[in-house]
Design a protein around this motif. Sequence first.
Motif, mmCIF file in Angstrom:
data_model
loop_
_atom_site.group_PDB
_atom_site.id
_atom_site.type_symbol
_atom_site.label_atom_id
_atom_site.label_comp_id
_atom_site.label_asym_id
_atom_site.label_seq_id
_atom_site.Cartn_x
_atom_site.Cartn_y
_atom_site.Cartn_z
ATOM 1 N N ARG A 1 19.798 69.988 38.521
ATOM 2 C CA ARG A 1 18.340 70.103 38.425
ATOM 3 C C ARG A 1 17.826 70.356 39.834
ATOM 4 N NH1 ARG A 1 17.503 64.404 36.016
ATOM 5 N NH2 ARG A 1 18.990 64.118 37.700
ATOM 6 N N LEU A 2 17.756 71.632 40.234
ATOM 7 C CA LEU A 2 17.343 71.976 41.602
ATOM 8 C C LEU A 2 15.943 71.449 41.847
ATOM 9 C CD1 LEU A 2 18.468 75.641 42.176
ATOM 10 C CD2 LEU A 2 19.607 73.533 42.831
ATOM 11 N N ASP A 3 15.715 70.886 43.026
ATOM 12 C CA ASP A 3 14.389 70.411 43.438
ATOM 13 C C ASP A 3 13.844 69.361 42.485
ATOM 14 O OD1 ASP A 3 14.411 72.420 45.381
ATOM 15 O OD2 ASP A 3 13.758 73.859 43.884
ATOM 16 N N HIS A 4 14.722 68.715 41.722
ATOM 17 C CA HIS A 4 14.209 67.712 40.810
ATOM 18 C C HIS A 4 13.732 66.501 41.602
ATOM 19 C CE1 HIS A 4 14.254 64.677 37.549
ATOM 20 N NE2 HIS A 4 13.853 65.694 36.834
ATOM 21 N N PRO A 5 12.630 65.861 41.165
ATOM 22 C CA PRO A 5 12.091 64.718 41.918
ATOM 23 C C PRO A 5 13.154 63.678 42.248
ATOM 24 C CG PRO A 5 10.617 65.303 40.143
ATOM 25 C CD PRO A 5 11.783 66.233 40.031
ATOM 26 N N SER A 6 14.067 63.396 41.288
ATOM 27 C CA SER A 6 15.031 62.332 41.543
ATOM 28 C C SER A 6 16.016 62.695 42.640
ATOM 29 C CB SER A 6 15.791 62.013 40.259
ATOM 30 O OG SER A 6 16.655 63.077 39.945
ATOM 31 N N SER A 7 16.112 63.986 42.976
ATOM 32 C CA SER A 7 17.033 64.364 44.033
ATOM 33 C C SER A 7 16.298 64.625 45.341
ATOM 34 C CB SER A 7 17.831 65.606 43.620
ATOM 35 O OG SER A 7 16.964 66.694 43.446
ATOM 36 N N ARG A 8 15.019 64.242 45.383
ATOM 37 C CA ARG A 8 14.251 64.478 46.599
ATOM 38 C C ARG A 8 13.635 63.181 47.070
ATOM 39 N NH1 ARG A 8 10.430 69.570 45.912
ATOM 40 N NH2 ARG A 8 9.545 68.059 44.506
ATOM 41 N N GLU A 9 13.615 62.955 48.359
ATOM 42 C CA GLU A 9 13.104 61.671 48.811
ATOM 43 C C GLU A 9 11.610 61.751 49.119
ATOM 44 O OE1 GLU A 9 15.693 63.217 49.908
ATOM 45 O OE2 GLU A 9 15.263 64.040 51.872
ATOM 46 N N ASP A 10 11.071 62.927 49.274
ATOM 47 C CA ASP A 10 9.685 63.054 49.735
ATOM 48 C C ASP A 10 8.691 63.172 48.576
ATOM 49 O OD1 ASP A 10 9.670 66.589 50.506
ATOM 50 O OD2 ASP A 10 10.641 65.438 48.938
ATOM 51 N N ASP A 11 9.060 62.666 47.400
ATOM 52 C CA ASP A 11 8.166 62.847 46.270
ATOM 53 C C ASP A 11 7.407 61.560 45.953
ATOM 54 O OD1 ASP A 11 8.139 65.248 44.036
ATOM 55 O OD2 ASP A 11 7.317 63.340 43.362
ATOM 56 N N ASP A 12 6.122 61.703 45.631
ATOM 57 C CA ASP A 12 5.282 60.526 45.381
ATOM 58 C C ASP A 12 5.600 59.888 44.035
ATOM 59 O OD1 ASP A 12 2.388 62.406 46.491
ATOM 60 O OD2 ASP A 12 4.304 61.973 47.408
ATOM 61 N N GLN B 1 30.775 70.309 39.093
ATOM 62 C CA GLN B 1 32.102 69.765 39.395
ATOM 63 C C GLN B 1 32.112 69.112 40.774
ATOM 64 O OE1 GLN B 1 34.967 72.864 39.010
ATOM 65 N NE2 GLN B 1 35.023 72.752 36.774
ATOM 66 N N ALA B 2 31.358 69.712 41.706
ATOM 67 C CA ALA B 2 31.334 69.177 43.067
ATOM 68 C C ALA B 2 30.424 67.960 43.164
ATOM 69 C CB ALA B 2 30.877 70.260 44.047
ATOM 70 N N GLY B 3 29.883 67.510 42.031
ATOM 71 C CA GLY B 3 29.066 66.306 42.038
ATOM 72 C C GLY B 3 27.614 66.546 42.377
ATOM 73 N N GLY B 4 27.186 67.809 42.395
ATOM 74 C CA GLY B 4 25.802 68.099 42.748
ATOM 75 C C GLY B 4 24.874 67.962 41.549
ATOM 76 N N ASP B 5 23.575 67.992 41.820
ATOM 77 C CA ASP B 5 22.568 67.887 40.773
ATOM 78 C C ASP B 5 22.163 69.287 40.339
ATOM 79 O OD1 ASP B 5 20.587 67.223 39.062
ATOM 80 O OD2 ASP B 5 19.535 65.868 40.445
ATOM 81 N N THR C 1 31.055 74.068 49.017
ATOM 82 C CA THR C 1 30.599 72.699 49.205
ATOM 83 C C THR C 1 29.348 72.490 48.379
ATOM 84 O OG1 THR C 1 29.216 73.325 51.050
ATOM 85 C CG2 THR C 1 31.444 72.652 51.572
ATOM 86 N N GLN C 2 28.999 71.224 48.174
ATOM 87 C CA GLN C 2 27.820 70.926 47.375
ATOM 88 C C GLN C 2 26.573 71.561 47.995
ATOM 89 O OE1 GLN C 2 27.667 66.776 46.297
ATOM 90 N NE2 GLN C 2 25.481 66.929 45.966
#
Lengths: 108, 483, 213
Positions: free
Chosen positions: A94-105, A88-92, B152-153
């Motif tokens: 999928r914890l630690d999912h590649p698409s939500s992380r910037e440091d993934d190759d 509901q708060a707009g979070g992902d 919060t998120q």
Amino acid sequence: MTSALGYAIAGALLVAMGLAAMLLHHHLVRRLIAFNIMGGGVFLVLLGLAPGHGEQADPVAQALILTGIVVAVAATGLALALARRLHQAGGDVRLDHPSSREDDDDQK
Amino acid sequence: MIRSDALLPILVMLPLSLALLLLLSGRWGRFLSLAGMVLTTALAALLLSHGGQPLHHAMGGWPAPLGIGLRADGLATLMVMMTALVCSAALIYGEYWFDGAKAEQGRQFRPLAWLLWAGVNALLLADDLFNLYVTLELLTLLAAGLAALMATQAALTAALRYLMVALIASTAFLLGVALLYGATGTLALELISIRVAANPQPVLVVAMALMVGGLALKAALFPLHGWLPPAHGGAAPPVSALLSALVVKASFYVVLRLWMGPLAPLTGGVGPVLGVLGGMAIVWGGWQALRQHNLKMVVAYSTVAQMGYLFLAFDLLQGAGYASALNGMVLQAVAHGLAKGAMFLAAGALVVAAGGYRVDQLQGMASRQPLAVTALAVAGISLAGMPPTAGFAGKWLLLQAAWLNGQWLWLAVMLAGSLLTASYLLKVVAVTFLPAPVAASVGCGQRLGGVALMLALLALLAGFAVMPMLQLLAPVATTGGWL
Amino acid sequence: MRVVAHRLIVAGCTVVGLALVYAVVNVQGPAPDLALAVSGALAESGVSHPVTAVLLNFRAYDTLLEVAVMLVAPLVAAALPTTAPAPAKPTNDPVLQALAAVAVPLALLLAIYLLLIGASRSGGAFHAAAVLAGALVLLQLATGRSLPAWLTPTRQQPLLILGLALFCAVGWLSLLLGGYFLGYPPAWAGVMILVIESGLTLSLALALWRLMP
């Protein structure tokens, strides 16, 4: 090999499979299913290894398993409630999912 | 007439019953909570007055192998007292923190915090392996729920990540319990110790690895610490204080209990592993704390480093240094609980006053928030292990144990850790003395800082009570607790 | 990178699985003296089913804490401010409604049966609560409403804690009378257990129900 030992071995394998699934998957619902499979495996080990008492299963082990199941239900319920609010708060969820992380190759 | 050992179940049931009452009470909650605080702390003091004489209560009147026992020795007594002080401070702070727009959150915080108090006391007094599991789970779910309270998120993500890690850890612990139960046929800790010593079979090593591994994960031992800083740093300050001072400490306490009791014959090869990981936690946690720009993350990484001392000490728990190491561990646990609680509370006050989380926003805080800055400094002196605090006594005893055992590497690591602790705390405190860039005054009284300072002063005062504390621990240190 | 990590996880978990199988195969179990102790004390426990005796008498303290664990999830769910209340969606599915009309009364009956049979056979508060919560969920799915409208979340609070409160009350009573915590007098044990279990059934069913979105 007794049937009790069979339960224990099956339980040990379920724990390992559940652990792998929990580490491999990112989606919270899948992780929770994996957690419950792990829990089921532990309960099988607990029952399979409990000191035998003739043909009847150890009542203490049965009671511990019932308690363990309720605790697992509570944990699953809490995690689902938190995941719903995160969604509901707009979070992902999928914890630690590649698409939500910037440091993934692999993102390229 | 109430039995004298009824004190043990009452220490669990009073916070639990109060949590239930608080769920029903509306406006009276605040007064109920305050009265309960005084009463529960008084009961903890009553336990302290038993002078570490082992107290035992058979739940349901069923003696140990059939029923569940509660047991308090000097170690449990000290931890119960520390818990009472930290919980009281966090609850009082919560009354000020959750007011105005956050009043509704405060109404939810109170019963959850009281449940947490009940859970910590239940864990400290447990004398049964499965009972330890249930109390650990109670604490885990409460910790995740409290960490998510900000909704919060970021807070929800951190809480869920913590919960996922903690659930794997719980399952590992429960599997260890199942193996131990299968191998010994009992759950009573003392009886397990006897049967393990009589027949140390290979399965017990697997059980130990599962239990200690799971607990290390829950105690955020390096390299399994990744979940801690976001979860503890992102929560509301009174929640951060409870989580960092008590919940991670609870997992450490269970390792210590098992180490001295049921698992004692098997600890040989595991001590060095915990020592290495603890040593790396001291260095890595301290280094990361030094690098953080967010005040609450500095404090959170400091928890990773300080937990490192507690786990490194498992490798000192041998030979000539055994008693020193045990005393040092317990003093370090108590001192860290009080100091870290105070530090998170002080950080919360500073963050509100500065209007932001960054360390460089703290300029001028020494004059605007003198109480909070003093609390931060006093708690920091204890964490860095400088006299006359309890933190000094704890670290001194750990150094002494390393000296007596000739473990020079650990001696060096612990000294380096103290240096790192002093550096990152000095860095923060020094900023507060810089002149404020703008004379902006955010409406925030001194009350939050005042509560933090009270807890910090307790950490200082504990330094003068080291001798009585060591007397309480003397029977534990010589007999190893159970046998 | 990810492929390597996946392979490492699979390899690691295989090792864990093999170690666990090795461990469980090599357990040298002791004599079942605890199970014998349970049968020996069963006559004084107030119930004739050994598992219920362990859950509600010998290890009742574990059960009490477990009920507290079960309370945490609905409390936290209620504490998190939600953006929008979950909309009730009546499905108007005739099959579901016909099923609910038959299954819900049967489930209620089954829950009461499970609660009462717990003293002598497999059953008890947890089973009964699960069935009861299932009936509520079915009712909600079929008709869009389940609990009566006057039972608002605030008014549910006493019902939610009823089971744990009864448990605590019995515990306090046993302590104040000079006994052990939750030490029931053998003559009263059966009644005490039934009272606690009845409260637990309602509270746990509500707790489970509250977890449904």
